[in-house]
Design a protein around this motif. Structure first.
Motif, PDB file in Angstrom:
ATOM      1  N   SER A  26      16.569  -9.733  53.581  1.00 53.66           N
ATOM      2  CA  SER A  26      17.704  -9.399  52.731  1.00 53.66           C
ATOM      3  C   SER A  26      17.715 -10.311  51.507  1.00 53.66           C
ATOM      4  O   SER A  26      17.068 -11.363  51.493  1.00 53.66           O
ATOM      5  CB  SER A  26      19.017  -9.559  53.507  1.00 53.66           C
ATOM      6  N   THR A  27      18.476  -9.908  50.497  1.00 47.26           N
ATOM      7  CA  THR A  27      18.595 -10.752  49.304  1.00 47.26           C
ATOM      8  C   THR A  27      19.245 -12.085  49.644  1.00 47.26           C
ATOM      9  O   THR A  27      18.902 -13.113  49.061  1.00 47.26           O
ATOM     10  CB  THR A  27      19.401 -10.044  48.201  1.00 47.26           C
ATOM     11  N   VAL A  28      20.175 -12.095  50.598  1.00 49.50           N
ATOM     12  CA  VAL A  28      20.829 -13.358  50.978  1.00 49.50           C
ATOM     13  C   VAL A  28      19.827 -14.254  51.707  1.00 49.50           C
ATOM     14  O   VAL A  28      19.769 -15.464  51.449  1.00 49.50           O
ATOM     15  CB  VAL A  28      22.095 -13.116  51.815  1.00 49.50           C
ATOM     16  N   GLN A  29      18.998 -13.675  52.595  1.00 49.10           N
ATOM     17  CA  GLN A  29      17.967 -14.486  53.255  1.00 49.10           C
ATOM     18  C   GLN A  29      17.017 -15.077  52.219  1.00 49.10           C
ATOM     19  O   GLN A  29      16.646 -16.255  52.300  1.00 49.10           O
ATOM     20  CB  GLN A  29      17.182 -13.636  54.254  1.00 49.10           C
ATOM     21  N   TRP A  30      16.624 -14.263  51.254  1.00 50.19           N
ATOM     22  CA  TRP A  30      15.744 -14.720  50.178  1.00 50.19           C
ATOM     23  C   TRP A  30      16.402 -15.886  49.446  1.00 50.19           C
ATOM     24  O   TRP A  30      15.776 -16.918  49.193  1.00 50.19           O
ATOM     25  CB  TRP A  30      15.459 -13.561  49.242  1.00 50.19           C
ATOM     26  N   ALA A  31      17.677 -15.736  49.112  1.00 48.68           N
ATOM     27  CA  ALA A  31      18.387 -16.786  48.376  1.00 48.68           C
ATOM     28  C   ALA A  31      18.520 -18.055  49.210  1.00 48.68           C
ATOM     29  O   ALA A  31      18.374 -19.167  48.684  1.00 48.68           O
ATOM     30  CB  ALA A  31      19.761 -16.276  47.945  1.00 48.68           C
ATOM     31  N   VAL A  32      18.781 -17.912  50.504  1.00 51.03           N
ATOM     32  CA  VAL A  32      18.894 -19.088  51.383  1.00 51.03           C
ATOM     33  C   VAL A  32      17.562 -19.823  51.443  1.00 51.03           C
ATOM     34  O   VAL A  32      17.505 -21.055  51.288  1.00 51.03           O
ATOM     35  CB  VAL A  32      19.369 -18.689  52.799  1.00 51.03           C
ATOM     36  N   LEU A  33      16.476 -19.084  51.659  1.00 50.03           N
ATOM     37  CA  LEU A  33      15.158 -19.719  51.710  1.00 50.03           C
ATOM     38  C   LEU A  33      14.851 -20.440  50.400  1.00 50.03           C
ATOM     39  O   LEU A  33      14.363 -21.576  50.403  1.00 50.03           O
ATOM     40  CB  LEU A  33      14.068 -18.677  51.999  1.00 50.03           C
ATOM     41  N   GLY A  34      15.136 -19.781  49.284  1.00 46.88           N
ATOM     42  CA  GLY A  34      14.884 -20.393  47.985  1.00 46.88           C
ATOM     43  C   GLY A  34      15.727 -21.641  47.764  1.00 46.88           C
ATOM     44  O   GLY A  34      15.235 -22.657  47.271  1.00 46.88           O
ATOM     45  N   ALA A  35      16.997 -21.568  48.137  1.00 47.65           N
ATOM     46  CA  ALA A  35      17.890 -22.723  47.952  1.00 47.65           C
ATOM     47  C   ALA A  35      17.436 -23.903  48.796  1.00 47.65           C
ATOM     48  O   ALA A  35      17.387 -25.040  48.308  1.00 47.65           O
ATOM     49  CB  ALA A  35      19.331 -22.331  48.307  1.00 47.65           C
ATOM     50  N   LEU A  36      17.106 -23.644  50.052  1.00 47.90           N
ATOM     51  CA  LEU A  36      16.731 -24.739  50.951  1.00 47.90           C
ATOM     52  C   LEU A  36      15.354 -25.302  50.664  1.00 47.90           C
ATOM     53  O   LEU A  36      15.041 -26.416  51.092  1.00 47.90           O
ATOM     54  CB  LEU A  36      16.808 -24.273  52.407  1.00 47.90           C
ATOM     55  N   SER A  37      14.527 -24.568  49.943  1.00 41.02           N
ATOM     56  CA  SER A  37      13.174 -25.046  49.650  1.00 41.02           C
ATOM     57  C   SER A  37      13.138 -25.928  48.403  1.00 41.02           C
ATOM     58  O   SER A  37      12.104 -26.521  48.097  1.00 41.02           O
ATOM     59  CB  SER A  37      12.220 -23.864  49.477  1.00 41.02           C
ATOM     60  N   ARG A  38      14.255 -26.024  47.698  1.00 42.50           N
ATOM     61  CA  ARG A  38      14.292 -26.845  46.482  1.00 42.50           C
ATOM     62  C   ARG A  38      14.130 -28.318  46.827  1.00 42.50           C
ATOM     63  O   ARG A  38      14.568 -28.778  47.879  1.00 42.50           O
ATOM     64  CB  ARG A  38      15.629 -26.668  45.746  1.00 42.50           C
ATOM     65  N   GLY A  39      13.497 -29.033  45.921  1.00 42.17           N
ATOM     66  CA  GLY A  39      13.335 -30.467  46.086  1.00 42.17           C
ATOM     67  C   GLY A  39      14.685 -31.164  46.210  1.00 42.17           C
ATOM     68  O   GLY A  39      15.652 -30.781  45.551  1.00 42.17           O
ATOM     69  N   GLY A  40      14.758 -32.155  47.088  1.00 41.19           N
ATOM     70  CA  GLY A  40      15.991 -32.890  47.289  1.00 41.19           C
ATOM     71  C   GLY A  40      16.835 -32.344  48.431  1.00 41.19           C
ATOM     72  O   GLY A  40      17.842 -32.931  48.799  1.00 41.19           O
ATOM     73  N   PHE A  41      16.441 -31.201  48.990  1.00 39.20           N
ATOM     74  CA  PHE A  41      17.206 -30.603  50.076  1.00 39.20           C
ATOM     75  C   PHE A  41      16.429 -30.607  51.392  1.00 39.20           C
ATOM     76  O   PHE A  41      16.738 -29.856  52.308  1.00 39.20           O
ATOM     77  CB  PHE A  41      17.641 -29.173  49.724  1.00 39.20           C
ATOM     78  N   GLU A  42      15.443 -31.478  51.488  1.00 37.42           N
ATOM     79  CA  GLU A  42      14.634 -31.548  52.705  1.00 37.42           C
ATOM     80  C   GLU A  42      15.482 -31.910  53.924  1.00 37.42           C
ATOM     81  O   GLU A  42      15.217 -31.454  55.031  1.00 37.42           O
ATOM     82  CB  GLU A  42      13.488 -32.565  52.542  1.00 37.42           C
ATOM     83  N   ALA A  43      16.511 -32.734  53.721  1.00 35.49           N
ATOM     84  CA  ALA A  43      17.387 -33.133  54.827  1.00 35.49           C
ATOM     85  C   ALA A  43      18.471 -32.097  55.096  1.00 35.49           C
ATOM     86  O   ALA A  43      19.224 -32.215  56.048  1.00 35.49           O
ATOM     87  CB  ALA A  43      18.023 -34.491  54.528  1.00 35.49           C
ATOM     88  N   GLY A  44      18.564 -31.090  54.232  1.00 32.04           N
ATOM     89  CA  GLY A  44      19.544 -30.029  54.407  1.00 32.04           C
ATOM     90  C   GLY A  44      20.656 -30.091  53.385  1.00 32.04           C
ATOM     91  O   GLY A  44      20.715 -30.990  52.538  1.00 32.04           O
TER      92      GLY A  44
END
Length: 163
Positions: free
Chosen positions: A35-53
């Motif tokens: 889904s577009t929301v799953q895509w957006a979640v994956l993209g958001a969480l893969s950004r640098g600085g968000f490795e810890a969540g």
């Protein structure tokens, strides 16, 4: 241009925006299998600085989605082992949403198809068109977020109904 014609343009613009969002959702699901929301979640969480969540609340604000919608998507993504919710180190009641190693590998496996999706979706746009379109979308998002019809509008509607 008549007053009716000028009022029709915003209606057509917002309806076309609605249609475009629906086409995007359908095409992402058909072509990417998510889904577009799953895509957006994956993209958001893969950004640098968000490795810890990222906190659940921050993620809802970043994606402009409801808590209920995001919760349902995260449950499916947790079942697929793409994300997990871990206790927040500073607040035991809060949870951080984190991309798993499997989720990161899945995101990486989508990158070539995402690039092709973007290329095909924007094939009618020059580089300058894309920059301008992004500028106008940012302006629209900014203005939409500040809409406040207030109670005055509602009271006016009630007065009209009483007449």
């Amino acid at each position: 241009m008549t007053d009716n014609e000028s009022k029709g343009i915003p209606n057509r613009l917002f309806f076309r925006l609605f249609q475009t969002g629906n086409v995007l959702q359908r095409q992402v699901q058909n072509e990417m299998g998510i889904s577009t929301v799953q895509w957006a979640v994956l993209g958001a969480l893969s950004r640098g600085g968000f490795e810890a969540g990222i906190s659940f609340n921050q993620l809802t604000e970043y994606l402009f989605v409801s808590r209920q919608s995001l919760d349902g998507v995260l449950k499916r993504m947790e079942r697929d082992n793409h994300v997990l919710r871990v206790p927040h180190p500073d607040d035991g009641r809060a949870r951080l949403v984190k991309l798993t190693d499997q989720g990161r590998a899945y995101w990486e496996s989508l990158q070539e198809r995402i690039y092709q999706f973007y290329q095909q979706g924007l094939k009618g746009f020059s580089f300058d068109d894309s920059v301008n379109f992004l500028h106008y979308l940012n302006k629209l998002q900014h203005d939409l977020a500040r809409i406040d019809l207030g109670h005055g509008h509602q009271a006016g509607m009630e007065e009209q109904a009483e007449v």
